[in-house]
Design a protein around this motif. Structure first.
Motif, PDB file in Angstrom:
ATOM      1  N   LEU A   1     -10.250  -2.740  -6.678  1.00 39.43           N
ATOM      2  CA  LEU A   1      -9.024  -3.107  -7.485  1.00 39.43           C
ATOM      3  C   LEU A   1      -8.499  -2.273  -8.542  1.00 39.43           C
ATOM      4  O   LEU A   1      -7.566  -1.967  -8.386  1.00 39.43           O
ATOM      5  CB  LEU A   1      -9.623  -4.718  -8.386  1.00 39.43           C
ATOM      6  N   LEU A   2      -9.716  -1.606  -9.042  1.00 39.10           N
ATOM      7  CA  LEU A   2      -9.214  -0.676 -10.022  1.00 39.10           C
ATOM      8  C   LEU A   2      -8.457   0.570  -9.530  1.00 39.10           C
ATOM      9  O   LEU A   2      -7.393   1.004  -9.682  1.00 39.10           O
ATOM     10  CB  LEU A   2     -10.387   0.056 -10.947  1.00 39.10           C
ATOM     11  N   LEU A   3      -9.073   0.889  -8.200  1.00 39.25           N
ATOM     12  CA  LEU A   3      -8.563   2.007  -7.355  1.00 39.25           C
ATOM     13  C   LEU A   3      -7.024   1.518  -7.048  1.00 39.25           C
ATOM     14  O   LEU A   3      -6.017   2.356  -7.167  1.00 39.25           O
ATOM     15  CB  LEU A   3      -9.508   1.997  -5.915  1.00 39.25           C
ATOM     16  N   ALA A   4      -6.938   0.349  -6.543  1.00 35.01           N
ATOM     17  CA  ALA A   4      -5.737   0.066  -6.009  1.00 35.01           C
ATOM     18  C   ALA A   4      -4.696  -0.050  -6.919  1.00 35.01           C
ATOM     19  O   ALA A   4      -3.369   0.534  -6.691  1.00 35.01           O
ATOM     20  CB  ALA A   4      -5.628  -1.390  -5.532  1.00 35.01           C
ATOM     21  N   TYR A   5      -5.008  -0.481  -8.210  1.00 32.79           N
ATOM     22  CA  TYR A   5      -3.870  -0.491  -9.205  1.00 32.79           C
ATOM     23  C   TYR A   5      -3.609   1.086  -9.629  1.00 32.79           C
ATOM     24  O   TYR A   5      -2.409   1.412  -9.865  1.00 32.79           O
ATOM     25  CB  TYR A   5      -4.498  -1.068 -10.951  1.00 32.79           C
ATOM     26  N   ALA A   6      -4.579   1.636  -9.564  1.00 38.50           N
ATOM     27  CA  ALA A   6      -4.533   3.339  -9.921  1.00 38.50           C
ATOM     28  C   ALA A   6      -3.502   3.996  -8.973  1.00 38.50           C
ATOM     29  O   ALA A   6      -3.105   5.088  -9.088  1.00 38.50           O
ATOM     30  CB  ALA A   6      -5.861   3.942 -10.017  1.00 38.50           C
ATOM     31  N   MET A   7      -3.510   3.303  -7.695  1.00 39.42           N
ATOM     32  CA  MET A   7      -2.903   4.198  -6.713  1.00 39.42           C
ATOM     33  C   MET A   7      -1.392   3.726  -6.449  1.00 39.42           C
ATOM     34  O   MET A   7      -0.654   3.751  -5.469  1.00 39.42           O
ATOM     35  CB  MET A   7      -3.703   3.898  -5.369  1.00 39.42           C
TER      36      MET A   7
END
Ligand SMILES: *[C@@H]1O[C@H](CO)[C@@H](O)[C@H](O)[C@H]1NC(C)=O
Ligand SMILES: *[C@@H]1O[C@H](CO)[C@@H](O)[C@H](O)[C@H]1NC(C)=O
Ligand SMILES: *[C@@H]1O[C@H](CO)[C@@H](O)[C@H](O)[C@H]1NC(C)=O
Ligand SMILES: *[C@@H]1O[C@H](CO)[C@@H](O)[C@H](O)[C@H]1NC(C)=O
Ligand SMILES: *[C@@H]1O[C@H](CO)[C@@H](O)[C@H](O)[C@H]1NC(C)=O
Ligand SMILES: *[C@@H]1O[C@H](CO)[C@@H](O)[C@H](O)[C@H]1NC(C)=O
Ligand SMILES: *[C@@H]1O[C@H](CO)[C@@H](O)[C@H](O)[C@H]1NC(C)=O
Ligand SMILES: *[C@@H]1O[C@H](CO)[C@@H](O)[C@H](O)[C@H]1NC(C)=O
Ligand SMILES: *[C@@H]1O[C@H](CO)[C@@H](O)[C@H](O)[C@H]1NC(C)=O
Length: 843
Positions: free
Chosen positions: A615-621
């Motif tokens: 999730l974190l990665l997704a937001y960051a991307m």
């Protein structure tokens, strides 16, 4: 004679019956006694109507017809050449060249002189099987001038292989040496004359011309040839072609002819074509040009064929200067010293003229008015210089050189042998000599490749009425040195003669009518262009990344459209993503902090981190949606987010399953549960789901492509939409279907455990998330199929972020809320009481 003459069935042609020409007296201009005689055929008078005498058995009387000034001039050239050869004895030392000259009056009187030349001294022409050893009156014939007569004469002379050299019959037919083996000429053939004309027109960009022709072979053949030549090139068109009426011998027209001529002049006055090519013998043109003057036709460029290009009589019609510019094609000018004086030299007063009363002493070797009329034109003739005259002169010299070679002459002596015409012919083919600076030899077709010149009629230059303005070289088939043309137009500008003005760049031609020279100019429509190098009839479409305005000559780069940072939707989505990122980070911290608490454990324990990480990665991307797409960005958009989503959904499903299992089935199937736990069932499940998703995504990518595509915006042609491959919406549906399936499975488990304690029941959340995810995917697909461009990207990123937000806030949010604000509910005791409550309800 080697072979005895056959008495039977040899027929003796009694030329007296036809009243053959007589041996005129020694000082007549028409004959000169000599060791070898040349025949000369000239047109001193002309009957433009052709044979008009066939109703009486008499040779036509040429002197009754119109006088042709140039004809006498040419005849004088032959006399001049013979006299010069006899005077300067190095060519034929000890020999005297003689001649017999007959006036053929253009077409009317050409058979009888030929028979006269072919007959022997005694006027008999034997009918033989073999003429190898036959010696006719003359050894060679010079002339006649026009192609029609030349053909008739050549048909006779070819039977005897009697050499014939014509000086102005240009018809291309004579190039056929099978048909005319004994015919040669000292002018280039008609195709060269026509080529020079065409190149002149091309040079000045005249592509819309009028052709006027005489009603005879000359007009028909040459206009046909011009038409054929123009059809080859396709760049010059004939506006109209008309046949000029042939006047009666006294230069009058019948009423019908007069009406016809008026129609032609009316057309000439009305047409936009300003270039008029006239193929006609000059005598037929006097009436025509009289009418042209009467009709006040001006601003025309007249192109004269060689037949009238240097005609002094038409030139003397000085009013013609007002009708436009006169250009003509004729042979090159070669100065002949002494000829101007010779032309008008009167024969010495000798014995009185021969007695004309005898039956032999017929006409056509006389011209009483010739000398006087030539005298009156002598100024023009002298200043216009020697052109065709030189062709006659060189023809005589060619025969003399052949005789020289045949008789084996030395500087001082010639063998006086019998000359058989066919042997002389062989020698003539081989002659190669320099005459007044020009190399004279006959090419394969029997033509002397003389240079042609384009001349202009100048009334303002009395000393040079026909100055050369261009030269044409037959060997190169090219017109060169075009210079000094003085246009009879405002400011000396080159007249234009075009059906349609040339189209500008950025326009294309649309044909109008049948002529390729007539067209409309149509502006190129937006998105197409035309520059110098492209086809004139089509506008080229612009390459895909470019566009053009109406009537453009090139294309410009279109603006590329993609999502940019400064746009409001971007900022909005970025805020959402930041919110998601921060809340996920907070959740992560909270969960980390409260890891051992039952709330975290019930939410999945370590698995939560498996969800929170992606999730974190997704937001960051989410930034990959902003800016111009690249392969990497498209890869992310098409694969990364959906993988993250799948990981989360499958984690939730695994967790639902696990809880449902623990509460409902563990008691019935303890071994299976042990198995599930021992082999890290939830992780295996997530891994499996992720692998399947990966397979689907990879499959999609193989099917389509991850490189960005650029398409024109159908609504705004100045814009190019840069986007990832549009086919990815098919993949999107696939992905969504799998996510949906997972959700349904998760929901089923959740539903099965709906009576479980609320802190274990995720049915509501899963339903919400699933519904949202599915509806958003479907609406995104619908949107994509309707819309294009940046809007789609915005929708895409919005849906993606919202989906993740749903998980973050919908799944983790309530748990964090409880952890933070109801710590009393986050105790083992509380959970146990809940479970006990449940077990008791169940029991
Ligand atoms: C030939 O010679 C005669 C006498 O010398 C002279 O009068 C005549 O002009 C010459 N003719 C030519 C063509 O040279
Ligand atoms: C030609 O011009 C003259 C005078 O300028 C005029 O009298 C005559 O009618 C004109 N002819 C035609 C056919 O226009
Ligand atoms: C010409 O012919 C006529 C009769 O036919 C004759 O009387 C006269 O003497 C002739 N003249 C000459 C010069 O031969
Ligand atoms: C030619 O002109 C001369 C004088 O210049 C004259 O005597 C003679 O009669 C004229 N001949 C003809 C046929 O007009
Ligand atoms: C040329 O034309 C003028 C008038 O048009 C005439 O007087 C003169 O005789 C002509 N010249 C010749 C050589 O015929
Ligand atoms: C004619 O002779 C010249 C030199 O005298 C030569 O250069 C040329 O090739 C010859 N032409 C032909 C066709 O024989
Ligand atoms: C063109 O004409 C001018 C004067 O009329 C002359 O000086 C010049 O030499 C001519 N040019 C050529 C190439 O003949
Ligand atoms: C003719 O040329 C002169 C200068 O060369 C120019 O001033 C004038 O405008 C021109 N006239 C026309 C009708 O083209
Ligand atoms: C005309 O367009 C063609 C095709 O776009 C291009 O290759 C060519 O260079 C252009 N020519 C000019 C003169 O601009």
């Amino acid at each position: 004679m080697g072979r005895p003459r056959r008495t039977f069935p040899s027929l003796i042609l009694l030329l007296q019956v036809l009243a053959g020409p007589t041996r005129a007296s020694e000082n007549s201009e028409f004959s000169l006694a000599g060791d070898y005689l040349l025949g000369g055929l000239f047109t001193l008078h002309a009957n433009m109507k052709g044979p008009a005498h066939l109703d009486v058995l008499q040779v036509p009387k040429c002197k009754e017809y119109d006088l042709k000034v140039l004809g006498y001039n040419l005849m004088q050239a032959m006399r001049f050449a013979v006299e010069e050869i006899n005077n300067h004895s190095s060519l034929l030392p000890g020999l005297l060249l003689g001649y017999e000259i007959v006036d053929i009056c253009y077409l009317s009187n050409n058979v009888q002189p030929v028979l006269y030349f072919l007959a022997q001294e005694d006027y008999f022409l034997p009918i033989l099987e073999d003429y190898s050893n036959y010696v006719p009156r003359v050894v060679a014939v010079i002339g006649p001038d026009n192609s029609e007569s030349t053909k008739t004469v050549a048909n006779f002379l070819s039977l005897f292989l009697l050499p014939q050299i014509t000086y102005s019959a240009i018809s291309d037919q004579f190039r056929d040496k099978q048909r005319y083996p004994a015919m040669l000429r000292t002018v280039p053939s008609a195709s060269h004359h026509i080529e020079a004309m065409v190149q002149l027109m091309l040079h000045f960009g005249w592509n819309w011309i009028v052709v006027l022709v005489s009603n005879d072979d000359y007009g028909r053949d040459n206009s046909q040839r011009l038409g054929d030549r123009l059809a080859e090139g396709n760049d010059i068109c004939i506006a109209f072609q008309e046949v000029l009426p042939m006047p009666e011998p006294d230069q009058t027209l019948t009423p019908d002819q007069r009406a016809h001529l008026s129609r032609i002049l009316l057309k000439l006055q009305q047409t936009t074509a300003r270039v008029v090519v006239v193929f006609s013998p000059e005598l037929a043109l006097h009436v025509f040009f009289d009418q042209v003057l009467r009709w006040n036709i001006t601003g025309t460029v007249w192109i004269a064929s060689e037949s009238w290009a240097i005609d002094p009589v038409l030139y003397n019609l000085t009013e013609l200067r007002h009708t436009g510019t006169f250009l003509g094609i004729t042979t090159q000018k070669v100065p002949m010293l002494g000829f101007s004086e010779f032309r008008v030299r009167r024969a010495q007063d000798g014995p009185p003229p021969p007695n004309r009363t005898s039956s032999w002493a017929t006409c056509n070797q006389e011209c009483d008015a010739c000398l006087n009329i030539t005298e009156s034109f002598n100024t023009i003739l002298t200043s216009s210089g020697e052109r065709v005259v030189y062709s006659v002169y060189s023809a005589v010299y060619a025969v003399a050189h052949a005789l020289h070679s045949l008789l084996g002459c030395t500087q001082t002596h010639c063998a006086k042998e019998v000359v058989y015409p066919w042997r002389l012919l062989e020698k003539i083919w081989k002659v190669n000599f320099t005459l007044l600076g020009n190399q004279i030899f006959f090419d394969q077709q029997g033509d002397v490749p003389m240079r042609l010149e384009v001349i202009q009629w100048r009334w303002d230059l009395p000393l040079n009425p026909f100055p050369s303005v261009a030269s044409y070289y037959p060997s190169e088939r090219r017109l060169r040195n075009i210079h000094n043309i003085s246009w009879h137009a405002h400011n000396n500008t080159v007249p234009t003669s075009m059906c349609s003005k040339n189209c500008e760049l950025g326009q294309r031609k649309r044909p109008v009518g049948i002529h390729p020279c007539c067209f409309e100019c149509i502006d190129c429509s937006p998105g197409t262009f035309r520059n110098q190098t492209s086809d004139e009839y089509v506008c080229q479409p612009c390459p895909s990344s470019t566009w053009s305005h109406r009537k453009d000559t090139s294309c410009f780069q279109r603006r590329l459209a993609f999502l940019e940072w400064h746009e409001a939707p971007t900022i909005f989505v970025a805020l959402l993503a930041a919110l998601g990122f921060l809340s996920t980070l907070a959740t992560l911290v909270i969960f980390w902090w409260h890891f051992p608490t039952p709330m975290v454990r019930s939410a999945g324990g370590p698995m939560c981190f498996l969800m929170l990480g992606p999730l974190l990665l997704a937001y960051a991307m989410t930034w990959v949606y902003v800016g111009p797409p690249s392969v990497f960005r498209c890869l992310c958009r098409q694969a990364f987010f959906t993988l993250c989503f799948t990981v989360c959904i499958s984690c939730i499903t695994a967790r639902s399953f696990q809880i449902m299992y623990v509460f409902k089935m563990a008691r019935h199937l303890p071994r299976a549960y042990g198995f599930w736990v021992r082999y890290h069932g939830p992780y295996a499940f997530v891994a499996l789901m992720t692998a399947i998703k990966m397979a689907i995504v990879v499959g999609n990518m193989l099917g389509t492509s991850t490189s960005p595509t650029v398409r024109s915006d159908p609504e705004d042609h100045h814009v190019m939409i840069v986007s990832c491959h549009p086919n990815y919406r098919n993949g999107l549906l696939f992905n969504t279907s799998m996510d949906l399936l997972l959700s349904v499975v998760g929901f089923t488990f959740a539903y099965l455990g709906k009576e479980l304690p609320t802190n274990y029941n995720e049915a509501r959340f899963i339903t919400l998330s699933m519904t949202f995810s599915f509806t958003s995917s479907v609406s995104l697909c619908t949107f994509m199929s309707v819309h294009d461009g940046v809007l789609v990207t915005i929708m895409d990123v919005l849906v993606t972020v919202l989906n993740f937000l749903a998980i973050t806030l919908g799944y983790f949010g309530p748990k964090c809320y409880l952890i933070l604000f109801y710590p009393e509910r986050n105790t083992a005791a509380y959970f146990n009481s809940m479970i006990q409550g449940y077990t008791m309800r169940k029991d």
